[in-house]
Design a protein around this motif. Structure first.
Motif, PDB file in Angstrom:
ATOM      1  N   GLY A 194       0.842  -1.188   0.000  1.00  0.00           N
ATOM      2  CA  GLY A 194       0.000   0.000   0.000  1.00  0.00           C
ATOM      3  C   GLY A 194       0.872   1.230   0.000  1.00  0.00           C
ATOM      4  O   GLY A 194       2.005   1.184  -0.476  1.00  0.00           O
ATOM      5  N   GLY A 195       0.361   2.318   0.552  1.00  0.00           N
ATOM      6  CA  GLY A 195       1.147   3.542   0.596  1.00  0.00           C
ATOM      7  C   GLY A 195       0.766   4.481  -0.518  1.00  0.00           C
ATOM      8  O   GLY A 195      -0.192   4.228  -1.262  1.00  0.00           O
ATOM      9  N   ALA A 196       1.540   5.554  -0.622  1.00  0.00           N
ATOM     10  CA  ALA A 196       1.131   6.642  -1.500  1.00  0.00           C
ATOM     11  C   ALA A 196       1.431   6.384  -2.976  1.00  0.00           C
ATOM     12  O   ALA A 196       0.580   6.601  -3.838  1.00  0.00           O
ATOM     13  CB  ALA A 196       1.793   7.933  -1.030  1.00  0.00           C
ATOM     14  N   LYS A 201       7.693   1.867  -4.813  1.00  0.00           N
ATOM     15  CA  LYS A 201       7.591   0.437  -4.533  1.00  0.00           C
ATOM     16  C   LYS A 201       7.911  -0.461  -5.734  1.00  0.00           C
ATOM     17  O   LYS A 201       7.810  -1.681  -5.634  1.00  0.00           O
ATOM     18  CB  LYS A 201       6.175   0.101  -4.030  1.00  0.00           C
ATOM     19  N   GLY A 219      -4.213   1.318  -1.210  1.00  0.00           N
ATOM     20  CA  GLY A 219      -3.811   2.686  -0.887  1.00  0.00           C
ATOM     21  C   GLY A 219      -3.708   3.568  -2.119  1.00  0.00           C
ATOM     22  O   GLY A 219      -4.273   3.277  -3.179  1.00  0.00           O
ATOM     23  N   PHE A 223      -4.526   3.807  -7.567  1.00  0.00           N
ATOM     24  CA  PHE A 223      -5.184   4.654  -8.584  1.00  0.00           C
ATOM     25  C   PHE A 223      -4.402   4.725  -9.900  1.00  0.00           C
ATOM     26  O   PHE A 223      -4.987   4.875 -10.962  1.00  0.00           O
ATOM     27  CB  PHE A 223      -5.438   6.060  -8.015  1.00  0.00           C
ATOM     28  N   ILE A 237      -4.834  10.576  -5.782  1.00  0.00           N
ATOM     29  CA  ILE A 237      -3.386  10.611  -6.032  1.00  0.00           C
ATOM     30  C   ILE A 237      -3.075   9.606  -7.144  1.00  0.00           C
ATOM     31  O   ILE A 237      -3.552   8.474  -7.136  1.00  0.00           O
ATOM     32  CB  ILE A 237      -2.601  10.296  -4.734  1.00  0.00           C
ATOM     33  N   GLY A 292     -10.175   9.223  -3.687  1.00  0.00           N
ATOM     34  CA  GLY A 292     -10.278   8.015  -2.858  1.00  0.00           C
ATOM     35  C   GLY A 292      -9.250   8.069  -1.744  1.00  0.00           C
ATOM     36  O   GLY A 292      -8.050   8.163  -2.012  1.00  0.00           O
ATOM     37  N   LEU A 293      -9.718   8.012  -0.505  1.00  0.00           N
ATOM     38  CA  LEU A 293      -8.779   8.094   0.626  1.00  0.00           C
ATOM     39  C   LEU A 293      -8.749   6.842   1.482  1.00  0.00           C
ATOM     40  O   LEU A 293      -7.953   6.732   2.405  1.00  0.00           O
ATOM     41  CB  LEU A 293      -9.105   9.326   1.498  1.00  0.00           C
ATOM     42  N   GLY A 317       2.824  -1.008   3.808  1.00  0.00           N
ATOM     43  CA  GLY A 317       2.089   0.168   3.344  1.00  0.00           C
ATOM     44  C   GLY A 317       0.603   0.118   3.669  1.00  0.00           C
ATOM     45  O   GLY A 317      -0.052  -0.886   3.425  1.00  0.00           O
ATOM     46  N   PRO A 318       0.076   1.219   4.222  1.00  0.00           N
ATOM     47  CA  PRO A 318      -1.344   1.279   4.585  1.00  0.00           C
ATOM     48  C   PRO A 318      -2.252   1.321   3.351  1.00  0.00           C
ATOM     49  O   PRO A 318      -1.821   1.731   2.282  1.00  0.00           O
ATOM     50  CB  PRO A 318      -1.443   2.594   5.360  1.00  0.00           C
ATOM     51  N   GLY A 320      -5.005   3.094   3.172  1.00  0.00           N
ATOM     52  CA  GLY A 320      -5.738   4.362   3.168  1.00  0.00           C
ATOM     53  C   GLY A 320      -4.949   5.400   3.938  1.00  0.00           C
ATOM     54  O   GLY A 320      -3.863   5.116   4.450  1.00  0.00           O
ATOM     55  N   VAL A 321      -5.499   6.612   4.017  1.00  0.00           N
ATOM     56  CA  VAL A 321      -4.812   7.671   4.753  1.00  0.00           C
ATOM     57  C   VAL A 321      -5.132   7.473   6.244  1.00  0.00           C
ATOM     58  O   VAL A 321      -5.978   8.154   6.804  1.00  0.00           O
ATOM     59  CB  VAL A 321      -5.254   9.064   4.242  1.00  0.00           C
ATOM     60  N   PHE A 322      -4.412   6.505   6.834  1.00  0.00           N
ATOM     61  CA  PHE A 322      -4.746   6.067   8.204  1.00  0.00           C
ATOM     62  C   PHE A 322      -4.477   7.140   9.257  1.00  0.00           C
ATOM     63  O   PHE A 322      -4.973   7.062  10.373  1.00  0.00           O
ATOM     64  CB  PHE A 322      -3.973   4.783   8.553  1.00  0.00           C
ATOM     65  N   GLU A 323      -3.685   8.146   8.882  1.00  0.00           N
ATOM     66  CA  GLU A 323      -3.392   9.222   9.848  1.00  0.00           C
ATOM     67  C   GLU A 323      -4.652  10.028  10.154  1.00  0.00           C
ATOM     68  O   GLU A 323      -4.727  10.709  11.170  1.00  0.00           O
ATOM     69  CB  GLU A 323      -2.322  10.178   9.283  1.00  0.00           C
ATOM     70  N   ASP A 354       5.332   3.009   6.874  1.00  0.00           N
ATOM     71  CA  ASP A 354       4.113   3.452   7.551  1.00  0.00           C
ATOM     72  C   ASP A 354       3.199   2.347   8.031  1.00  0.00           C
ATOM     73  O   ASP A 354       2.385   2.576   8.920  1.00  0.00           O
ATOM     74  CB  ASP A 354       3.341   4.396   6.641  1.00  0.00           C
TER      75      ASP A 354
END
Ligand code: AMP
Length: 395
Positions: A194-196, A201, A219, A223, A237, A292-293, A317-318, A320-323, A354
């Motif tokens: 996952g991740g941004a 990656k 994540g 997209f 993103i 999509g978050l 990697g997450p 989603g935007v887990f923060e 993350d």
């Protein structure tokens, strides 16, 4: 693979590279002692054998000698955790360090000043490494977090201990866990990435395609794949210049018989903010103005099914935007699924960046098989690189 278990340390002085690069608050108090606690088993074993321990580490990124980066700030914390008195010496090499080491009695612990107060450390300077080597009889590397760096204390120093070098128990555990996922793995093997961004990656994806049966791409990076496949991702993103690469990855995966799972729906938001308005939509039909978050409910169900079928899981990697609290549920659901699979006997490794933070934040740390202690070192291992700090002990 030689570890501390293969050596009797009675009457020996062990020079241990630990990773005590811990966060400090404005009063120089340690705010997270995980890394010190992680080194305790290695230190305990050596003391129990009847040996002495000399600890060396870096702290932060000092430019020369900077008092705020002195390891003297953590002496009390280390002593508390180990339950023994910890001596400290104001330099890691030279006369004072050699005297402190010579005066050290068996059963005692000495902490050296920050290695990075000398520029030679990060340069991997051989003469500096030789000076360090004078301080101990056996070299032990227990710092996975810096094992991907060919620094004096992590790699070069090992050559001065041709017969007397080994892995500490933390570093050994890291090596075994990675091996369990990439080499001796029980099938089906699943990697969750996952991740941004896809771009960060790529090398990992390319390396693990040969080793996994299932690949979840979640994540922000999903997209780029969805758009490349002709979907509408709205304002999510997306790396447009990586679309061709995304298609190539999917083609390679197909050739290698890897099943790729991309989210099917998302929690879309009208702003990158926890307070944004949200709606659930198909991942390939996200309206303009929306992004999509987090993974949607159908995606979570799909992920759960794949996770439950797998016998070996790597999570990096997450999803989603887990923060942001409102977009953390997909990542929490993933953690729950992996915890359940682990309970049923699946081996699960969480590592690299993350996802480790997410696992700790949401309390999954003790519900997965292993949480890696090294960000960059784990990523490079997953990319298939042999880490210099590990190679130096093996050679
Ligand atoms: P990485 O360091 O590459 O593992 O990326 C982790 C970051 O990816 C975290 O800070 C997440 O907030 C972020 N991330 C995960 N999913 C998304 C998403 N759908 N949109 C934007 N950022 C995301």
């Amino acid at each position: 693979m030689k570890t501390i278990q293969d050596i009797n340390f009675k009457d020996k002085k062990a020079l241990i590279r630990v990773d005590f690069n811990v966060p400090l608050d404005e009063n120089f108090k340690v705010t997270d002692a995980t890394r010190i606690e992680a080194a305790k088993p290695t230190i305990d074993k050596i003391l129990k054998d009847g040996g002495a321990v000399i600890l060396m580490s870096h702290l932060g990124r000092p430019k020369g000698v900077e008092a705020k980066y002195s390891l003297k700030h953590i002496v009390d914390e280390v002593a508390d955790i180990l339950g023994v008195t910890v001596k400290f010496v104001s330099d890691c090499v030279g006369e004072v360090a050699e005297k402190a080491s010579a005066d050290l009695k068996m059963g005692e612990v000495l902490l050296l000043e920050n290695l990075r107060f000398h520029v030679e450390e990060e340069k991997g300077d051989e003469a500096f490494a030789k000076q360090l080597s004078k301080l101990g009889d056996v070299y032990v590397n227990d710092a996975f977090g810096t094992a991907h760096r060919a620094h004096a204390s992590t790699t070069i120093v090992a050559k001065f201990f041709p017969e007397n070098k080994c892995f500490g128990s933390l570093l050994a555990q890291e090596i075994i866990s990675i091996k369990k996922v990439l080499e001796d793995s029980e099938k089906p093997v699943l990697a969750i990435l996952g991740g941004a961004k896809v771009s960060s990656k790529i090398t990992i994806i390319e390396n693990i395609l040969d080793k996994v049966d299932h690949l979840i791409l979640g994540g922000g990076m999903s997209f780029t794949f969805v758009k490349a496949l002709g979907g509408k991702v709205g304002d999510s993103i997306c790396e447009d210049d990586k679309q061709e690469l995304a298609l190539e990855i999917l083609k390679k995966a197909k050739e290698k018989g890897v099943q790729v799972h991309i989210p099917v729906d998302v929690i879309a938001a009208d702003d990158f903010s926890n307070d944004a308005n949200t709606q659930i939509c198909d991942i390939n039909k996200i309206p303009d103005g929306w992004q999509g978050l987090d993974a949607g409910p159908k995606s979570r169900e799909l992920f759960h099914k794949v996770v439950m079928e797998s016998k070996t899981i790597l999570w990096n990697g997450p999803v989603g935007v887990f923060e942001m609290e409102n977009f953390a549920n997909g990542t929490i659901a993933m953690g729950n699924s992996i915890a359940e699979a682990t309970k049923n006997g699946t081996f699960s490794l969480v590592g690299g960046g993350d996802s480790v933070a997410a696992v700790k934040q949401f309390g999954f740390e003790n519900k997965v098989s292993y949480v890696s202690t090294g960000g960059g070192a784990m990523l490079e291992s997953l990319e298939g690189k042999v880490l210099p700090g590990i190679e130096a002990i093996l050679n």
